[in-house]
Design a protein around this motif. Structure first.
Motif, mmCIF file in Angstrom:
data_model
loop_
_atom_site.group_PDB
_atom_site.id
_atom_site.type_symbol
_atom_site.label_atom_id
_atom_site.label_comp_id
_atom_site.label_asym_id
_atom_site.label_seq_id
_atom_site.Cartn_x
_atom_site.Cartn_y
_atom_site.Cartn_z
ATOM 1 N N SER A 1 14.517 6.105 71.173
ATOM 2 C CA SER A 1 15.455 6.267 69.984
ATOM 3 C C SER A 1 15.979 7.828 69.819
ATOM 4 O O SER A 1 17.206 8.034 69.467
ATOM 5 C CB SER A 1 14.437 6.225 68.778
ATOM 6 O OG SER A 1 15.003 6.444 67.480
ATOM 7 N N GLY B 1 22.079 0.332 69.910
ATOM 8 C CA GLY B 1 20.879 1.179 69.763
ATOM 9 C C GLY B 1 19.877 1.206 70.947
ATOM 10 O O GLY B 1 20.068 1.136 72.146
ATOM 11 N N VAL B 2 18.603 1.039 70.440
ATOM 12 C CA VAL B 2 17.518 0.878 71.327
ATOM 13 C C VAL B 2 17.259 -0.496 71.677
ATOM 14 O O VAL B 2 17.096 -1.450 70.669
ATOM 15 C CB VAL B 2 16.351 1.418 70.687
ATOM 16 C CG1 VAL B 2 15.062 1.056 71.606
ATOM 17 C CG2 VAL B 2 16.075 2.955 70.393
ATOM 18 N N ARG C 1 12.995 0.232 64.904
ATOM 19 C CA ARG C 1 13.810 1.011 65.703
ATOM 20 C C ARG C 1 14.545 0.098 66.705
ATOM 21 O O ARG C 1 15.481 0.789 67.481
ATOM 22 C CB ARG C 1 13.375 2.467 66.026
ATOM 23 C CG ARG C 1 13.171 3.066 64.964
ATOM 24 C CD ARG C 1 12.181 4.478 65.646
ATOM 25 N NE ARG C 1 10.944 4.144 66.057
ATOM 26 C CZ ARG C 1 9.979 4.954 66.767
ATOM 27 N NH1 ARG C 1 10.377 5.866 66.907
ATOM 28 N NH2 ARG C 1 9.070 4.437 67.191
#
Length: 493
Positions: free
Chosen positions: A51, A143-144, A220
């Motif tokens: 992240s 993103g992740v 996340r």
């Protein structure tokens, strides 16, 4: 005994628990290395690192062309270390060195392909129906990404996720199978050398039952890319749905390999063998249901049994070995139980069906190449994925009959068709409910060709041009250039 470490935030680190899991060589039966037994704190640390890296200028400052440069460097490093990585996979899962060498030498092509594709993904200026607006789209990374891989071909399956995902600008947490982790941890060392910033790629090992929920449930994580069984995939998908994560899932298969009476018999026999026995049946795309048209049924089986009966079982590091061991004890026990199930349901055993303990294979997890004939599509051996060297042979009468049998399955990953008639080939390729159909071939894959399944065989595709967009999201931007306040957008001019 070699001891591996987790790879988190650009460094190899011991697990929080300071506990380790042994990994056994399926050929020798001996433990040859130890992998970290990670816990939820390790899982959080890995997601923390990914992240941070995603939001850091160290990674976000790389434009698409620069990411392509990193991927090319990585591809060159893989080529340089292909032999050692292949040998590690053989020790860890028992696959044949000849197959693993081929895989590792081919894997760099995925990274080269997506390196070139990284800066070719273009947004569009839209011919919008509102005056005084410039409206355009762009693609941005998710993103992740959590990549969960299986034990049968760890680095190939990981590459199918990493290459497009990194090209798109995402960061990764990788959870390999506890039955085949070592090659992924060795692979992780190459990312720093290629120039990837710390935290862009992270690897943690351990039991899925102990760290899986911590990884899949972390808010996340934007996407989960999973390869494994349909039962585990269902649980992962349910977890992902709780906070609407993106998912790509490549799951199980019970693929039909269909031979028509007019097929080239030599070619079809070789294709049937490679479809199920070349990888010991331990592949999601295995042609584990062999459908033979009735006029050739008996003779084809006779020739198939004769060819498979002389297959060489033994050391997977020996270039002349044709069938290696089952990758781990639980899978070995499952394959034997499926063989007993086929006996109980009335299938006729014509080859194998037993553990193989001769010569230098006596300590390993070997099962003879096994063929059952007189199988009906209602038998469990024709419906359940075995993931081992077990072939179920089913007769069919006509093209209609073949389609009905082939499609009567909860799975739809792949299918093979053997015929000299182009009309038959085209009709079958259209009517079969499978994500991939091979005609007069089997198990061919490429970085250019999408791969994935219908029905319970998965969600989404891997490889090919479109796959990079599975790791991107679309943003639309509206710029008003007029002087007056914009009109109500729902009023057409």
């Amino acid at each position: 005994m070699q001891r591996y470490l987790n790879y988190i935030d650009g460094a190899f680190v011991a697990p929080d628990s300071n506990a380790w899991l042994p990994s056994a060589n399926p050929y020798t039966g001996e433990n040859w290395c130890e992998i970290p037994r990670s816990n939820e704190r390790d899982a959080r640390a890995a997601v923390d690192a990914a992240s941070r890296a995603f939001r850091s200028s160290a990674w976000s400052s790389f434009n698409a062309s620069q990411r392509g440069v990193l991927l090319r460097r990585l591809a060159d490093l893989i080529t340089e270390h292909a032999e050692s990585l292949a040998c590690t996979e053989v020790r860890d899962n028992g696959k044949l060195i000849t197959e693993m060498r081929g895989q590792l030498r081919y894997i760099p092509e995925w990274f080269h392909y997506y390196a070139g594709l990284a800066d070719k993904i273009e947004g569009s200026v839209l011919p919008i129906d509102k005056q005084d607006y410039l409206t355009f789209t762009r693609y941005e990374p998710l993103g992740v990404v959590l990549a969960i891989t299986a034990w049968n071909s760890p680095l190939l399956l990981l590459t199918w996720k990493l290459a497009p995902g990194l090209a798109a600008g995402n960061t990764f947490v990788i959870k390999p199978s506890e039955y085949a982790t070592a090659s992924t941890l060795e692979f992780a060392a190459l990312f720093g050398r290629a120039g990837f910033p710390p935290g862009v790629v992270n690897v943690i090992s351990g039991y899925g039952s102990e760290i899986g929920d911590a990884l899949t449930g972390d808010s996340r994580v934007a996407k989960i890319a999973f390869t494994g069984s349909d039962s585990t995939g269902r649980r992962v998908n349910e977890q992902a749905a709780r906070d609407f994560k993106h998912v790509t899932m490549e799951l199980g298969g019970k693929s039909p390999n269909i031979v028509f009476a007019d097929a080239n018999a030599d070619q079809a026999i070789a294709g049937a063998i490679s479809g199920i026995f070349a990888a010991g049946g331990q592949t999601c795309m295995a042609g584990s249901r062999l459908l033979l048209q009735e006029p050739i049924y008996d003779e084809f089986i006779r020739r198939l049994v004769a060819a498979c009966g002389v297959a060489k079982l033994g050391d997977p590091m020996d270039d002349t070995t044709q069938v290696g061991p089952i990758a781990n004890r639980p899978q070995y026990d499952r394959v034997l139980s499926c063989i007993e199930m086929a006996h109980a349901d009335g299938a006729t055993l014509v080859l194998g069906g037993r553990p193989y303990t001769e010569g230098n294979a006596k300590r390993g997890l070997f099962i003879e190449p096994t063929i059952f004939r007189d199988v009906s599509n209602e038998m469990r051996i024709a419906r359940q994925e075995v993931f081992g060297p077990v072939l179920a042979v089913i007769p069919f009468t006509s093209e209609e009959d073949a389609v009905a049998i082939a499609n009567d399955s909860p799975y739809g990953l792949a299918a093979g068709v053997w015929t000299k008639d182009m009309g038959t080939a085209l009709r079958m390729s259209q009517r079969l409910e499978a994500g991939t159909v091979w005609v007069n071939s089997y198990r061919a894959v490429s970085y250019l060709a999408p791969f994935g399944g219908y029905k319970q065989s998965g969600i989404g595709r891997e490889s090919g041009y479109e796959m990079i967009k599975a790791y991107l999201q679309t943003k639309t931007t509206w710029i008003y250039s007029g002087e007056a306040c914009p009109d109500n957008p729902f009023v057409m001019r």
